[in-house]
Design a protein around this motif. Structure first.
Motif, PDB file in Angstrom:
ATOM      1  N   LYS A 112      44.723  27.306  41.636  1.00 62.60           N
ATOM      2  CA  LYS A 112      44.834  26.810  43.154  1.00 62.60           C
ATOM      3  C   LYS A 112      44.435  27.813  44.086  1.00 62.60           C
ATOM      4  N   SER A 113      44.083  27.201  45.162  1.00 64.05           N
ATOM      5  CA  SER A 113      43.587  28.113  46.170  1.00 64.05           C
ATOM      6  C   SER A 113      42.592  29.129  46.192  1.00 64.05           C
ATOM      7  N   MET A 114      41.521  28.705  45.369  1.00 71.65           N
ATOM      8  CA  MET A 114      40.463  29.755  45.148  1.00 71.65           C
ATOM      9  C   MET A 114      39.512  29.735  46.710  1.00 71.65           C
ATOM     10  N   ARG A 115      39.455  30.919  47.100  1.00 74.68           N
ATOM     11  CA  ARG A 115      38.832  30.935  48.529  1.00 74.68           C
ATOM     12  C   ARG A 115      38.080  32.233  48.659  1.00 74.68           C
ATOM     13  N   THR A 116      36.854  32.408  49.199  1.00 82.81           N
ATOM     14  CA  THR A 116      36.275  33.600  49.667  1.00 82.81           C
ATOM     15  C   THR A 116      36.131  33.340  50.996  1.00 82.81           C
ATOM     16  N   SER A 117      36.443  34.518  51.331  1.00 82.18           N
ATOM     17  CA  SER A 117      36.430  34.726  53.399  1.00 82.18           C
ATOM     18  C   SER A 117      34.795  34.555  53.559  1.00 82.18           C
ATOM     19  N   LYS A 118      34.736  33.727  54.550  1.00 81.80           N
ATOM     20  CA  LYS A 118      33.335  33.398  54.888  1.00 81.80           C
ATOM     21  C   LYS A 118      32.611  34.492  55.271  1.00 81.80           C
ATOM     22  N   ASN A 119      33.028  35.738  55.483  1.00 84.14           N
ATOM     23  CA  ASN A 119      32.082  36.962  55.679  1.00 84.14           C
ATOM     24  C   ASN A 119      31.726  37.593  54.316  1.00 84.14           C
ATOM     25  N   HIS A 120      32.083  37.186  53.380  1.00 82.88           N
ATOM     26  CA  HIS A 120      32.046  37.809  52.081  1.00 82.88           C
ATOM     27  C   HIS A 120      31.350  36.855  51.001  1.00 82.88           C
ATOM     28  N   LEU A 121      30.861  35.604  51.629  1.00 88.62           N
ATOM     29  CA  LEU A 121      30.348  34.770  50.361  1.00 88.62           C
ATOM     30  C   LEU A 121      28.968  35.555  49.891  1.00 88.62           C
ATOM     31  N   GLY A 122      28.808  35.151  48.540  1.00 91.50           N
ATOM     32  CA  GLY A 122      27.779  35.582  47.939  1.00 91.50           C
ATOM     33  C   GLY A 122      27.490  37.202  47.261  1.00 91.50           C
ATOM     34  N   LYS A 123      28.844  37.606  47.403  1.00 96.23           N
ATOM     35  CA  LYS A 123      29.079  38.709  46.814  1.00 96.23           C
ATOM     36  C   LYS A 123      29.793  38.957  45.497  1.00 96.23           C
ATOM     37  N   GLY A 124      30.040  37.849  44.722  1.00 94.76           N
ATOM     38  CA  GLY A 124      30.537  37.834  43.543  1.00 94.76           C
ATOM     39  C   GLY A 124      32.059  37.874  43.537  1.00 94.76           C
ATOM     40  N   VAL A 125      32.793  37.508  44.637  1.00 94.84           N
ATOM     41  CA  VAL A 125      34.223  37.500  45.004  1.00 94.84           C
ATOM     42  C   VAL A 125      34.857  36.515  44.126  1.00 94.84           C
ATOM     43  N   ALA A 126      34.410  35.014  44.142  1.00 98.82           N
ATOM     44  CA  ALA A 126      34.995  34.159  43.456  1.00 98.82           C
ATOM     45  C   ALA A 126      34.968  34.303  41.977  1.00 98.82           C
ATOM     46  N   SER A 127      33.615  35.009  41.685  1.00 98.18           N
ATOM     47  CA  SER A 127      33.666  35.138  40.099  1.00 98.18           C
ATOM     48  C   SER A 127      34.577  36.121  39.634  1.00 98.18           C
ATOM     49  N   ALA A 128      34.772  37.124  40.517  1.00 93.74           N
ATOM     50  CA  ALA A 128      35.893  38.374  39.878  1.00 93.74           C
ATOM     51  C   ALA A 128      37.208  37.744  39.907  1.00 93.74           C
ATOM     52  N   ILE A 129      37.573  36.828  41.096  1.00 98.52           N
ATOM     53  CA  ILE A 129      38.914  36.310  41.100  1.00 98.52           C
ATOM     54  C   ILE A 129      39.224  35.142  39.874  1.00 98.52           C
ATOM     55  N   LEU A 130      38.021  34.435  39.620  1.00101.83           N
ATOM     56  CA  LEU A 130      38.062  33.572  38.437  1.00101.83           C
ATOM     57  C   LEU A 130      38.289  34.220  37.222  1.00101.83           C
ATOM     58  N   ARG A 131      37.739  35.473  36.811  1.00101.24           N
ATOM     59  CA  ARG A 131      37.726  36.199  35.919  1.00101.24           C
ATOM     60  C   ARG A 131      39.283  36.629  35.535  1.00101.24           C
ATOM     61  N   ARG A 132      39.789  37.014  36.649  1.00105.32           N
ATOM     62  CA  ARG A 132      41.319  37.578  36.498  1.00105.32           C
ATOM     63  C   ARG A 132      42.067  36.283  36.290  1.00105.32           C
ATOM     64  N   LEU A 133      41.918  35.387  37.017  1.00112.23           N
ATOM     65  CA  LEU A 133      42.842  34.064  36.668  1.00112.23           C
ATOM     66  C   LEU A 133      42.671  33.660  35.271  1.00112.23           C
ATOM     67  N   MET A 134      41.530  33.940  34.665  1.00110.32           N
ATOM     68  CA  MET A 134      41.253  33.254  33.122  1.00110.32           C
ATOM     69  C   MET A 134      41.761  34.453  32.163  1.00110.32           C
ATOM     70  N   ASP A 135      41.704  35.642  32.491  1.00111.34           N
ATOM     71  CA  ASP A 135      42.136  36.733  31.842  1.00111.34           C
ATOM     72  C   ASP A 135      43.725  36.531  31.875  1.00111.34           C
ATOM     73  N   GLU A 136      44.405  36.337  33.035  1.00108.23           N
ATOM     74  CA  GLU A 136      45.731  36.067  33.051  1.00108.23           C
ATOM     75  C   GLU A 136      46.224  34.968  32.211  1.00108.23           C
ATOM     76  N   SER A 137      45.286  33.740  32.199  1.00105.51           N
ATOM     77  CA  SER A 137      45.665  32.614  31.597  1.00105.51           C
ATOM     78  C   SER A 137      45.881  33.152  29.716  1.00105.51           C
ATOM     79  N   ILE A 138      45.076  33.636  29.508  1.00106.02           N
ATOM     80  CA  ILE A 138      44.900  34.263  28.082  1.00106.02           C
ATOM     81  C   ILE A 138      46.192  35.033  27.721  1.00106.02           C
ATOM     82  N   LYS A 139      46.450  35.946  28.584  1.00106.89           N
ATOM     83  CA  LYS A 139      47.693  36.710  28.538  1.00106.89           C
ATOM     84  C   LYS A 139      48.905  35.957  28.502  1.00106.89           C
ATOM     85  N   ARG A 140      49.174  34.719  29.108  1.00105.10           N
ATOM     86  CA  ARG A 140      50.202  33.762  29.020  1.00105.10           C
ATOM     87  C   ARG A 140      50.140  33.064  27.849  1.00105.10           C
TER      88      ARG A 140
END
Length: 151
Positions: free
Chosen positions: A74-102
């Motif tokens: 839910k609520s995946m969002r990159t600030s408009k000032n930081h698009l194209g810097k890999g922010v969404a990929s990093a957050i998605l990896r974190r969410l996937m890692d947490e999903s595995i832990k759970r």
């Protein structure tokens, strides 16, 4: 980039969520917007993370437990000032890692349809998500795209 579990109390977080909801409203009719506002993100079963570069908020994402084996992004969002810097990929990896832990076996999401949402579709496909039908309480909607992957 530092990704932290967030209590949703910061003014910057509120602003980013308002930006997120406004973006959804710009591209989807109200009845097809499933983005969560600040109070809804504080509900039990939802964990929220933010990405930071020092004092700068880069983006956010949340994980909602649908059941003990199935999570929803839910609520995946990159600030408009930081698009194209890999922010969404990093957050998605974190969410996937947490999903595995759970111990989730499946991770799913709903996002919008149309050209404005193609960057999101591309990101999720890059991480192994495939299009699927509605899950949970969702219903078929021409303004929604559903994606899922096994963990």
């Amino acid at each position: 980039m530092r990704i932290i579990e967030d209590d949703l109390s910061g003014a910057e977080v509120g602003q980013l969520l308002r930006e997120h909801l406004a973006g959804m409203a710009e591209h989807s009719p109200a009845e097809s917007i499933h983005a969560l506002d600040l109070p809804a993100l504080r509900a039990p079963g939802i964990t929220f993370w933010t990405a930071w570069d020092g004092p700068l908020l880069l983006g956010c994402g949340a994980l909602k437990e649908l059941d003990v084996k199935h999570g929803e992004i839910k609520s995946m969002r990159t600030s408009k000032n930081h698009l194209g810097k890999g922010v969404a990929s990093a957050i998605l990896r974190r969410l996937m890692d947490e999903s595995i832990k759970r111990g989730y076996q499946r991770l799913s999401l709903e996002t919008g349809s149309g050209p404005a949402f193609e960057p999101a579709h591309s990101l999720y496909r890059k991480f192994g998500f495939d299009y699927c039908g509605p899950f949970g309480d969702y219903h078929e909607d021409p303004f929604s795209r559903f994606m899922s992957r096994e963990i």
